[in-house]
Enzyme design. Sequence first.
Site, PDB file in Angstrom:
ATOM      1  N   ALA A  66       0.870  -1.176   0.000  1.00 17.65           N
ATOM      2  CA  ALA A  66       0.000   0.000   0.000  1.00 17.65           C
ATOM      3  C   ALA A  66       0.904   1.223   0.000  1.00 17.65           C
ATOM      4  CB  ALA A  66      -0.873  -0.016   1.246  1.00 17.65           C
ATOM      5  N   GLY A 112       0.423  -4.964   0.739  1.00 21.24           N
ATOM      6  CA  GLY A 112      -0.755  -4.992  -0.123  1.00 21.24           C
ATOM      7  C   GLY A 112      -0.500  -5.675  -1.464  1.00 21.24           C
ATOM      8  N   GLU A 115      -0.856  -9.239  -0.701  1.00 23.86           N
ATOM      9  CA  GLU A 115      -2.294  -9.431  -0.429  1.00 23.86           C
ATOM     10  C   GLU A 115      -3.093  -9.443  -1.731  1.00 23.86           C
ATOM     11  OE1 GLU A 115      -2.110  -6.244   2.521  1.00 23.86           O
ATOM     12  OE2 GLU A 115      -3.069  -7.593   3.942  1.00 23.86           O
ATOM     13  N   GLU A 135       4.374  -5.263   7.251  1.00 21.17           N
ATOM     14  CA  GLU A 135       3.629  -4.195   7.936  1.00 21.17           C
ATOM     15  C   GLU A 135       4.070  -3.953   9.374  1.00 21.17           C
ATOM     16  OE1 GLU A 135       2.310  -6.378   5.863  1.00 21.17           O
ATOM     17  OE2 GLU A 135       0.805  -5.414   4.598  1.00 21.17           O
TER      18      GLU A 135
HETATM   19  N1  COA Z   1       4.600   3.120  -0.630  1.00 20.52           N
HETATM   20  C1  COA Z   1       4.998   4.275  -1.171  1.00 20.52           C
HETATM   21  N2  COA Z   1       6.123   4.412  -1.880  1.00 20.52           N
HETATM   22  C2  COA Z   1       6.876   3.314  -2.053  1.00 20.52           C
HETATM   23  C3  COA Z   1       6.525   2.068  -1.517  1.00 20.52           C
HETATM   24  C4  COA Z   1       5.321   1.985  -0.787  1.00 20.52           C
HETATM   25  N3  COA Z   1       4.873   0.834  -0.270  1.00 20.52           N
HETATM   26  N4  COA Z   1       7.490   1.141  -1.849  1.00 20.52           N
HETATM   27  C5  COA Z   1       8.400   1.821  -2.567  1.00 20.52           C
HETATM   28  N5  COA Z   1       8.041   3.127  -2.694  1.00 20.52           N
HETATM   29  C6  COA Z   1       8.753   4.196  -3.396  1.00 20.52           C
HETATM   30  C7  COA Z   1       9.950   4.685  -2.609  1.00 20.52           C
HETATM   31  O1  COA Z   1       9.560   5.630  -1.618  1.00 20.52           O
HETATM   32  C8  COA Z   1      10.776   5.291  -3.702  1.00 20.52           C
HETATM   33  O2  COA Z   1      10.228   6.533  -4.063  1.00 20.52           O
HETATM   34  P1  COA Z   1      11.186   7.835  -4.257  1.00 20.52           P
HETATM   35  O3  COA Z   1      12.120   7.443  -5.377  1.00 20.52           O
HETATM   36  O4  COA Z   1      10.234   8.922  -4.623  1.00 20.52           O
HETATM   37  O5  COA Z   1      11.887   8.024  -2.966  1.00 20.52           O
HETATM   38  C9  COA Z   1      10.529   4.352  -4.883  1.00 20.52           C
HETATM   39  O6  COA Z   1       9.304   3.677  -4.596  1.00 20.52           O
HETATM   40  C10 COA Z   1      11.621   3.305  -5.068  1.00 20.52           C
HETATM   41  O7  COA Z   1      11.762   2.589  -3.850  1.00 20.52           O
HETATM   42  P2  COA Z   1      13.145   2.388  -3.063  1.00 20.52           P
HETATM   43  O8  COA Z   1      12.843   2.145  -1.631  1.00 20.52           O
HETATM   44  O9  COA Z   1      14.078   3.524  -3.399  1.00 20.52           O
HETATM   45  O10 COA Z   1      13.684   1.062  -3.781  1.00 20.52           O
HETATM   46  P3  COA Z   1      14.716   0.008  -3.160  1.00 20.52           P
HETATM   47  O11 COA Z   1      15.111  -0.869  -4.290  1.00 20.52           O
HETATM   48  O12 COA Z   1      15.776   0.696  -2.389  1.00 20.52           O
HETATM   49  O13 COA Z   1      13.849  -0.856  -2.112  1.00 20.52           O
HETATM   50  C11 COA Z   1      11.898  -2.053  -1.355  1.00 20.52           C
HETATM   51  C12 COA Z   1      12.780  -1.664  -2.557  1.00 20.52           C
HETATM   52  C13 COA Z   1      10.658  -2.764  -1.920  1.00 20.52           C
HETATM   53  C14 COA Z   1      12.649  -2.997  -0.428  1.00 20.52           C
HETATM   54  C15 COA Z   1      11.475  -0.787  -0.584  1.00 20.52           C
HETATM   55  O14 COA Z   1      10.948   0.144  -1.511  1.00 20.52           O
HETATM   56  C16 COA Z   1      10.455  -0.991   0.484  1.00 20.52           C
HETATM   57  O15 COA Z   1      10.764  -1.511   1.548  1.00 20.52           O
HETATM   58  N6  COA Z   1       9.180  -0.579   0.232  1.00 20.52           N
HETATM   59  C17 COA Z   1       8.138  -0.634   1.202  1.00 20.52           C
HETATM   60  C18 COA Z   1       7.639  -2.047   1.391  1.00 20.52           C
HETATM   61  C19 COA Z   1       6.569  -2.101   2.449  1.00 20.52           C
HETATM   62  O16 COA Z   1       6.809  -1.889   3.619  1.00 20.52           O
HETATM   63  N7  COA Z   1       5.334  -2.408   2.031  1.00 20.52           N
HETATM   64  C20 COA Z   1       4.205  -2.552   2.921  1.00 20.52           C
HETATM   65  C21 COA Z   1       3.458  -1.285   2.995  1.00 20.52           C
HETATM   66  S1  COA Z   1       2.106  -1.455   4.144  1.00 20.52           S
END
Ligand code: COA
Length: 259
Positions: A66, A112, A115, A135
């Site tokens: 999400a 999400g 999910e 989460e």
């Molecule tokens: N919500 C909003 N933005 C998200 C996102 C999310 N769930 N997951 C990734 N993004 C965005 C990042 O903020 C970043 O945006 P920016 O370039 O404007 O800063 C962009 O997507 C790229 O992500 P980034 O974190 O730089 O890539 P990465 O390769 O370093 O890491 C992940 C990849 C998937 C490990 C990491 O993005 C992450 O942990 N995301 C969240 C996962 C999460 O907790 N999901 C559950 C949400 S309830």
Amino acid sequence: MSYNNIILEHSNGIATITINRPNKLNALNIETIKELHDAFDKANRNKAIKVILVTGSGNKAFVAGADISEFAHFDTEKGTQLSANGQKLLFDFVENLATPVIAAINGFALGGGLELAMCCHFRVACDTAKMGLPEVSLGVIPGYGGTQRLPQLIGKGRAMELIMTAGMIDAGQALNFGLVNHVTSQEELLSFCYKLASKIAQNSSVAIAAAIKAVNANYKDGIDGFKVEINAFGNAFSTKDFKEGTTAFLEKRRAVFPG
Ligand code: COA
């Protein structure tokens, strides 16, 4: 409805819905959830569409969860609404869709995203995919059905561990757990899913819809799935598809189901 965050295409009876926010790793904001609802509904109503594939754009993420930036400042009321509306509009909606839905997991499927994959009827992942429900690392819990569907798919103990550790599993482990049915290379993922979808599309869509309903009945409180099966089995006998399927078998030809 026109779409800003997804792409809906179809050919040969197979619709593909691509979540298209690659700069945000296809994270699900509320607008995307509404668009997905509309696209699934549209595809499901189109009788020419026999199977729906859902995937993410790019080769890094299916959906990375999400959209955290959208809910970071929510209070209890808004959080509850986010979960309830999302479940109704998308996750429960897809699970109970009459048209088969396959998740083609092309990268990160987190929160999400996992999910969404789990409410699809089954899942195929590419070998670089990573899956998890992170989460609790954000101080929240899965809110789009993850606490219910993950234990259904991989068992309670494994689900508890994955949720509590906020960890990720790779595609091999997901296959081992039964979370995904197949693992392919990144390049072959969509063509593999198309082949599976084409196989499904040859069968009776009316019977498939009834089978989805009967299988899902096993997971609904207060509903006797065996009774649902008996009724659906009986009802099948008065369908044109049943007449065509059995006639074609006896005439030693391939059935052409009217649907
Ligand atoms: N919500 C909003 N933005 C998200 C996102 C999310 N769930 N997951 C990734 N993004 C965005 C990042 O903020 C970043 O945006 P920016 O370039 O404007 O800063 C962009 O997507 C790229 O992500 P980034 O974190 O730089 O890539 P990465 O390769 O370093 O890491 C992940 C990849 C998937 C490990 C990491 O993005 C992450 O942990 N995301 C969240 C996962 C999460 O907790 N999901 C559950 C949400 S309830």
